[in-house]
Structures are given as structure tokens and as C-alpha cells.
Design a protein around this motif. Structure first.
Motif, PDB file in Angstrom:
ATOM      1  N   ASN A 219     -18.586  17.666  79.090  1.00  0.00           N
ATOM      2  CA  ASN A 219     -19.616  16.789  79.666  1.00  0.00           C
ATOM      3  C   ASN A 219     -20.607  17.611  80.487  1.00  0.00           C
ATOM      4  OD1 ASN A 219     -17.610  14.933  78.819  1.00  0.00           O
ATOM      5  ND2 ASN A 219     -18.422  13.401  80.231  1.00  0.00           N
ATOM      6  N   ALA A 220     -20.086  18.535  81.287  1.00  0.00           N
ATOM      7  CA  ALA A 220     -20.953  19.339  82.148  1.00  0.00           C
ATOM      8  C   ALA A 220     -21.931  20.158  81.309  1.00  0.00           C
ATOM      9  CB  ALA A 220     -20.108  20.247  83.041  1.00  0.00           C
ATOM     10  N   VAL A 221     -21.440  20.718  80.201  1.00  0.00           N
ATOM     11  CA  VAL A 221     -22.328  21.489  79.338  1.00  0.00           C
ATOM     12  C   VAL A 221     -23.355  20.559  78.687  1.00  0.00           C
ATOM     13  CG1 VAL A 221     -22.440  22.881  77.226  1.00  0.00           C
ATOM     14  CG2 VAL A 221     -20.661  23.330  78.921  1.00  0.00           C
ATOM     15  N   THR A 222     -22.905  19.376  78.255  1.00  0.00           N
ATOM     16  CA  THR A 222     -23.828  18.404  77.645  1.00  0.00           C
ATOM     17  C   THR A 222     -24.955  18.060  78.616  1.00  0.00           C
ATOM     18  OG1 THR A 222     -21.946  17.465  76.450  1.00  0.00           O
ATOM     19  CG2 THR A 222     -23.979  16.166  76.480  1.00  0.00           C
ATOM     20  N   ARG A 223     -24.609  17.921  79.881  1.00  0.00           N
ATOM     21  CA  ARG A 223     -25.613  17.613  80.906  1.00  0.00           C
ATOM     22  C   ARG A 223     -26.686  18.698  80.936  1.00  0.00           C
ATOM     23  NH1 ARG A 223     -22.367  17.550  85.253  1.00  0.00           N
ATOM     24  NH2 ARG A 223     -21.733  15.455  84.677  1.00  0.00           N
ATOM     25  N   GLU A 224     -26.251  19.951  80.890  1.00  0.00           N
ATOM     26  CA  GLU A 224     -27.213  21.061  80.914  1.00  0.00           C
ATOM     27  C   GLU A 224     -28.042  21.095  79.632  1.00  0.00           C
ATOM     28  OE1 GLU A 224     -27.786  22.575  83.705  1.00  0.00           O
ATOM     29  OE2 GLU A 224     -26.184  21.309  84.499  1.00  0.00           O
ATOM     30  N   VAL A 225     -27.413  20.765  78.512  1.00  0.00           N
ATOM     31  CA  VAL A 225     -28.151  20.731  77.245  1.00  0.00           C
ATOM     32  C   VAL A 225     -29.245  19.663  77.320  1.00  0.00           C
ATOM     33  CG1 VAL A 225     -27.975  20.227  74.775  1.00  0.00           C
ATOM     34  CG2 VAL A 225     -26.188  21.581  75.895  1.00  0.00           C
ATOM     35  N   LEU A 226     -28.910  18.511  77.888  1.00  0.00           N
ATOM     36  CA  LEU A 226     -29.908  17.440  78.027  1.00  0.00           C
ATOM     37  C   LEU A 226     -31.067  17.896  78.906  1.00  0.00           C
ATOM     38  CD1 LEU A 226     -27.663  14.240  78.358  1.00  0.00           C
ATOM     39  CD2 LEU A 226     -29.337  14.708  76.562  1.00  0.00           C
ATOM     40  N   LYS A 227     -30.728  18.554  80.018  1.00  0.00           N
ATOM     41  CA  LYS A 227     -31.794  19.050  80.900  1.00  0.00           C
ATOM     42  C   LYS A 227     -32.687  20.018  80.157  1.00  0.00           C
ATOM     43  CE  LYS A 227     -29.170  18.975  85.231  1.00  0.00           C
ATOM     44  NZ  LYS A 227     -28.416  19.936  86.072  1.00  0.00           N
ATOM     45  N   ASP A 228     -32.058  20.975  79.442  1.00  0.00           N
ATOM     46  CA  ASP A 228     -32.839  21.983  78.729  1.00  0.00           C
ATOM     47  C   ASP A 228     -33.623  21.391  77.564  1.00  0.00           C
ATOM     48  OD1 ASP A 228     -31.987  23.904  80.449  1.00  0.00           O
ATOM     49  OD2 ASP A 228     -30.404  24.695  79.139  1.00  0.00           O
ATOM     50  N   SER A 229     -33.287  20.166  77.186  1.00  0.00           N
ATOM     51  CA  SER A 229     -33.992  19.531  76.071  1.00  0.00           C
ATOM     52  C   SER A 229     -35.051  18.554  76.564  1.00  0.00           C
ATOM     53  CB  SER A 229     -32.985  18.796  75.171  1.00  0.00           C
ATOM     54  OG  SER A 229     -31.898  19.635  74.853  1.00  0.00           O
ATOM     55  N   GLY A 230     -35.300  18.580  77.876  1.00  0.00           N
ATOM     56  CA  GLY A 230     -36.356  17.729  78.417  1.00  0.00           C
ATOM     57  C   GLY A 230     -35.916  16.323  78.792  1.00  0.00           C
ATOM     58  N   TYR A 231     -34.593  16.112  78.900  1.00  0.00           N
ATOM     59  CA  TYR A 231     -34.090  14.786  79.279  1.00  0.00           C
ATOM     60  C   TYR A 231     -33.456  14.802  80.664  1.00  0.00           C
ATOM     61  CZ  TYR A 231     -34.696  13.740  74.312  1.00  0.00           C
ATOM     62  OH  TYR A 231     -35.217  13.560  73.055  1.00  0.00           O
ATOM     63  N   GLY A 232     -34.174  15.383  81.624  1.00  0.00           N
ATOM     64  CA  GLY A 232     -33.642  15.506  82.981  1.00  0.00           C
ATOM     65  C   GLY A 232     -33.131  14.200  83.563  1.00  0.00           C
ATOM     66  N   ASP A 233     -33.836  13.108  83.279  1.00  0.00           N
ATOM     67  CA  ASP A 233     -33.422  11.814  83.824  1.00  0.00           C
ATOM     68  C   ASP A 233     -32.120  11.324  83.211  1.00  0.00           C
ATOM     69  OD1 ASP A 233     -35.316  11.548  85.661  1.00  0.00           O
ATOM     70  OD2 ASP A 233     -36.508  10.020  84.613  1.00  0.00           O
ATOM     71  N   LEU A 234     -32.050  11.393  81.891  1.00  0.00           N
ATOM     72  CA  LEU A 234     -30.840  10.917  81.206  1.00  0.00           C
ATOM     73  C   LEU A 234     -29.631  11.781  81.552  1.00  0.00           C
ATOM     74  CD1 LEU A 234     -32.219  10.040  77.654  1.00  0.00           C
ATOM     75  CD2 LEU A 234     -31.584   8.466  79.484  1.00  0.00           C
ATOM     76  N   ALA A 235     -29.914  13.039  81.928  1.00  0.00           N
ATOM     77  CA  ALA A 235     -28.826  13.957  82.244  1.00  0.00           C
ATOM     78  C   ALA A 235     -28.050  13.517  83.475  1.00  0.00           C
ATOM     79  CB  ALA A 235     -29.367  15.369  82.444  1.00  0.00           C
ATOM     80  N   LYS A 236     -28.597  12.524  84.208  1.00  0.00           N
ATOM     81  CA  LYS A 236     -27.881  12.030  85.387  1.00  0.00           C
ATOM     82  C   LYS A 236     -26.922  10.907  85.027  1.00  0.00           C
ATOM     83  CE  LYS A 236     -31.680  12.999  88.557  1.00  0.00           C
ATOM     84  NZ  LYS A 236     -33.032  12.508  88.260  1.00  0.00           N
ATOM     85  N   ASP A 237     -27.025  10.427  83.796  1.00  0.00           N
ATOM     86  CA  ASP A 237     -26.285   9.228  83.412  1.00  0.00           C
ATOM     87  C   ASP A 237     -25.014   9.602  82.636  1.00  0.00           C
ATOM     88  OD1 ASP A 237     -25.400   6.847  82.159  1.00  0.00           O
ATOM     89  OD2 ASP A 237     -27.421   5.999  82.372  1.00  0.00           O
ATOM     90  N   GLU A 238     -23.874   9.447  83.273  1.00  0.00           N
ATOM     91  CA  GLU A 238     -22.603   9.859  82.684  1.00  0.00           C
ATOM     92  C   GLU A 238     -22.330   9.137  81.355  1.00  0.00           C
ATOM     93  OE1 GLU A 238     -19.740  12.645  82.788  1.00  0.00           O
ATOM     94  OE2 GLU A 238     -21.299  12.427  84.303  1.00  0.00           O
ATOM     95  N   TYR A 239     -22.798   7.910  81.269  1.00  0.00           N
ATOM     96  CA  TYR A 239     -22.610   7.113  80.053  1.00  0.00           C
ATOM     97  C   TYR A 239     -23.348   7.747  78.873  1.00  0.00           C
ATOM     98  CZ  TYR A 239     -22.830   2.975  77.009  1.00  0.00           C
ATOM     99  OH  TYR A 239     -22.751   2.113  75.952  1.00  0.00           O
ATOM    100  N   VAL A 240     -24.583   8.185  79.124  1.00  0.00           N
ATOM    101  CA  VAL A 240     -25.383   8.843  78.089  1.00  0.00           C
ATOM    102  C   VAL A 240     -24.742  10.176  77.711  1.00  0.00           C
ATOM    103  CG1 VAL A 240     -27.627   9.889  77.580  1.00  0.00           C
ATOM    104  CG2 VAL A 240     -27.514   7.736  78.861  1.00  0.00           C
TER     105      VAL A 240
END
Ligand code: ADP
Ligand code: MG
Length: 437
Positions: A219-240
Motif C-alpha cells: 500500500n505504501a508503495v502504491t501511495r508513492e506511485v499515485l503521487k508520482d503519477s500526478g494523483y497526489g489527492d487520491l494518494a491520501k485515500d486508503e480506499y483508492v
């Protein structure tokens, strides 16, 4: 109770609880293969506005904590939801003095029973469940004692009619039982930690190796992948994060080669994930990072993680619980080899002949068309061991259980059915049935 009747009785009235770090699995033997499951978490109703309090049932308010389906109802009304939403288990362990977590644990158990009790209590032959509680192989003795205490209290609250007897089993041992494996090594990869446990008619304590990572690091890595993909906001949402991880995450045959191929041909690896009709995530230029999501479970030492770790974007470190070290970065092949080395040489052959993978953090599959680069968890472990010790790899027989999140619960049910009712609780070994009445 007569032995013959006991078998008949237990066919209906064995009940198991598996306290995972991520999910609590529970329910009676009559569910057969699939327990009920809720997240292992609880919400304290501490900062409720008075206006909302009026609407909450009094008994709920008095208990002060809700779990399961009840949580979303209250989440938006709580002033400080982050602080009041608590996950009681860390790496499968609850600290002795952590009363909040014990309270949630008791609530989870009650929540489960209340879904079944009214049906069962109407049956004329019902005299209480035979309950099996599955805990981490690293759970200290005080946790076993406290679990029994909690269930005594719950039984009292149900008028002494809920439980007949309680016993406790190690999660990896339950897996071995579910798989009918007498001698084997179980690798249980849950949300917060990975337990490697050699088994020969029972867990071999000296051989246990614990890793301080699991699905939550993916999950933690997925969060960073989302940030690096321009989804900084969604990266805060554990459900996403959870959905993206499960849909996009990949395990590579070889990380360097997979990343190279994905960077050369991003279209082949790009993916669109529809979270709901309004929210969609697309990984295109960052599609190569899909391989990082799965890799972290198996080998966080790979240099591709180094910069994340140095920047503090990914925290992977050792943890100590009692006298047990949970290794942060040790890769799975080394962990397996370490574990096997710690058992007597005479049984090493047998221990390695059957390696059983279980737990949700091993639940990776290979999307059609990516077979040249992606593998499942069984192949990943085999490849990793053969890179280290080719001779050993040839002798390993590795398999994965059918339902990786449910095999602990299934094994606990089988154990409860098989453990004779006349085997009484032994205070020293923490085995046998603890009768409540
Ligand atoms: P625990 O017993 O520690 O609660 P589980 O065995 O229930 O853990 O597994 C939960 C973990 O498995 C979570 O991190 C969850 O995200 C992960 N998981 C479940 N299914 C999948 C999947 N299909 N792909 C990737 N991870 C998964
Ligand atoms: Mg588990």
C-alpha cells in the motif's frame, strides 16, 4: 458430553476467530469455506457532538466504540476521526497495556457473535460454541490469557450461553492443518507482517522468522506511485490505494528486466482503473512502477527502493516485540533459508519438501499477456531461492493455498472439530479447551 455426541455437536457449533492485522475473519463451522470478514479496526465515539449523541443507541454510547459496518455511519460525525479510528493489532500483536486496542478486540468479537447468536441460540441442542481463536505465532502469552478473559466477559454478557469452551491456535499452524500438512514450512503473509514457521506436528519455535512487512508496505508503495503519477489527492485515500494496489500491482520474474521492458514499451503496461463512475486512475509513463508494488513484499532491498527509503517516502525497518525481532528488509529467500537453517538438520529435508504460502499479501496474479515478465507468488519465491541456492530450489515444493485470506480460519475450524473435548486447557503450554462453566 459423550464422545460420539461431541462430534455431532461440533459439526454445528465450532466457531473460529482469526485476528489479522488487516482483517478479522470469523464465524461458525456451518459457513464451510468462507468466513465473514471485517477490517480489524474500531472507532471511538469520543468526540461526538451532543446533537449526534441523541441519535446514537444508549448501549452503543456506553460501550463507546464501534466496529465493522457501524464505522462508516459515525465516521463523518466524529470531530477527530483520524485519532479515534484505531487499528488494534500491529504485526499481529496487541500491547499488554494498550486498553483501547483490547476494547476494540472485544468489540470485534462481540460484533461477530451478535451476527450468529440469535439464530443459534434458538436451537434446542445449543449449549454454546467451541471457540478457536487464531493468533500470530509471535503472540506473547499474555495475549492468549487476555483473549480468554475477553471471551469470558462476553460469555457473561450473553448470559453464560454463548461459549462452552475456548482454545487458541497459532495462525501458521492453522494453515498447515487446513492443508493437511504434518511437516512443512508455512509462510503467512498478512497485512502487517510475514511469519515463516517450520512445522513438524506443531510449530518449531526456534525456526520462526518474522518480517516486519506485508500488504501494508505494498500500500505504501502504491501511495508513492499515485503521487508520482500526478494523483497526489487520491494518494491520501486508503480506499483508492487498496483498489489500485490489487488491480495494478505486479510481481516480476526479474525486477530489472521487467522495469526495462516496461520503460521501453509503456503502452503494453499502462492501465486504467475505474474506482467508481467519477474517479479513474491511469498509469502510463509510470506503468513500470506497477512492479514495485508487488516487489516490496518479496525484496525491499532492491536498489529501486533506495531513493524512496532515503527520502523517507517508504519506511521499512526492524521492529522488536519482546525478545523477537521482526526484520524489515530481509528478502523472502533469505528469510526462508534462515528459518530452515534453524531447525535440526535431521528434519530440514522434510521441512523444505513442503512450503505453503498463505495470506492476502501473496494474492498476486499474472494478467494475460504479461506472462513473459510477471509471475505469481509461488514462482517468485522459487526464482528468488534458486538465485541464492540452486540446489535448494530443486528440492523445494512450493504451493499456495486456495483462499489465501481464509486458510487460517478454515484450519482453526478443523482444529476445533478435531481437538477432543476432554483435552483440558494447560496453563503452561496454552493448549487444550478452556471450559467456561
Ligand atoms: P491479515 O491476516 O494480516 O489481516 P490477510 O491475510 O487478511 O492479512 O491479507 C490482507 C492483505 O492482503 C491486505 O494488505 C490486502 O490488501 C492484501 N490483499 C488481499 N487481496 C489482495 C490482492 N488480490 N492483491 C494484492 N493484495 C491483496
Ligand atoms: Mg492473517
Amino acid at each position: 458430553m459423550l464422545m460420539m455426541d461431541e462430534g455431532k455437536y461440533k459439526l454445528n457449533y465450532v466457531y473460529a476467530e482469526d485476528f489479522g492485522t488487516g482483517y478479522f475473519k470469523y464465524g461458525p463451522i456451518t459457513l464451510r469455506d468462507k468466513p465473514y470478514m471485517v477490517q480489524s479496526r474500531g472507532l471511538f465515539l469520543r468526540d461526538l457532538p451532543e446533537s449526534i449523541k441523541l441519535l446514537v443507541p444508549r448501549e452503543v454510547l456506553e460501550r463507546g466504540v464501534v466496529v465493522g459496518d457501524e464505522i462508516p455511519k459515525y465516521l463523518s460525525s466524529i470531530r477527530d476521526a483520524i485519532r479515534n479510528l484505531r487499528y488494534p493489532l500491529k504485526d499481529g500483536i496487541i500491547r499488554r497495556e494498550d486498553e483501547d486496542s483490547w476494547k476494540i478486540t472485544k468489540e470485534l468479537a462481540r460484533y461477530g457473535f451478535s451476527q450468529f447468536y440469535s439464530d443459534f441460540s434458538r436451537r434446542s441442542d445449543f449449549r454454546g460454541f467451541f471457540l478457536v481463536v487464531a493468533l500470530s505465532a509471535l503472540a506473547p502469552d499474555y495475549m492468549r490469557d487476555r483473549m480468554i478473559e475477553i471471551h469470558k466477559e462476553l460469555d457473561n454478557e450473553f448470559g453464560g450461553k454463548l461459549l462452552q469452551a475456548v482454545t487458541i491456535i497459532d495462525q501458521p499452524f492453522a494453515v498447515a492443518i487446513a492443508e493437511k500438512a504434518v511437516t512443512c514450512t508455512v509462510i503467512e503473509a498478512g497485512h502487517g507482517n510475514i511469519q515463516l514457521v517450520p512445522i513438524s506436528y506443531g510449530p518449531i519455535r526456534e525456526g520462526i522468522v518474522a518480517l516486519n512487512r506485508g500488504g501494508s508496505e505494498a500500500n505504501a508503495v502504491t501511495r508513492e506511485v499515485l503521487k508520482d503519477s500526478g494523483y497526489g489527492d487520491l494518494a491520501k485515500d486508503e480506499y483508492v490505494i487498496e483498489i489500485v494496489k490489487r488491480t495494478a500491482g505486479l510481481v516480476s520474474k526479474n525486477l530489472d528486466e521487467a522495469v526495462k521492458k516496461a520503460k521501453e514499451n509503456p503502452d503494453r503496461f499502462s492501465i486504467r482503473i475505474k474506482i467508481n463512475p467519477l474517479v479513474e486512475v491511469e498509469l502510463k509513463d509510470t506503468a513500470w512502477m506497477r512492479f514495485l508494488i508487488g516487489e516490496v513484499v518479496f525484496n525491499p532491498r532492491h536498489e529501486l527502493f533506495t531513493s524512496y527509503i532515503q527520502q523517507g517516502r517508504l519506511v521499512i525497518e526492524d521492529a522488536t516485540v519482546g525478545d523477537m525481532v521482526f526484520y524489515g528488509e530481509m528478502d523472502l529467500a533469505e528469510a526462508l533459508i534462515t528459518s530452515i537453517r534453524r531447525v535440526p538438520v535431521e528434519i530440514q529435508d522434510k521441512i523444505m519438501s513442503t512450503i505453503i504460502l498463505s495470506g492476502g499479501a501473496f494474492n498476486w496474479s499474472v494478467p494475460p499477456g504479461l506472462e513473459d515478465v510477471a509471475v505469481n507468488s509461488v514462482d517468485k519465491v522459487r526464482i528468488m531461492v534458486s538465485e541464492r541456492l540452486p540446489d535448494l530450489a530443486n528440492r523445494l515444493s512450493i504451493s499456495m493455498v486456495k483462499d489465501p485470506q481464509f486458510s487460517v480460519w478454515k484450519g482453526a475450524i478443523i482444529y476445533g472439530y478435531a481437538l477432543p473435548g476432554n483435552v483440558k486447557w494447560n496453563e503452561r503450554t496454552k493448549e487444550g479447551w478452556y471450559y467456561l462453566h
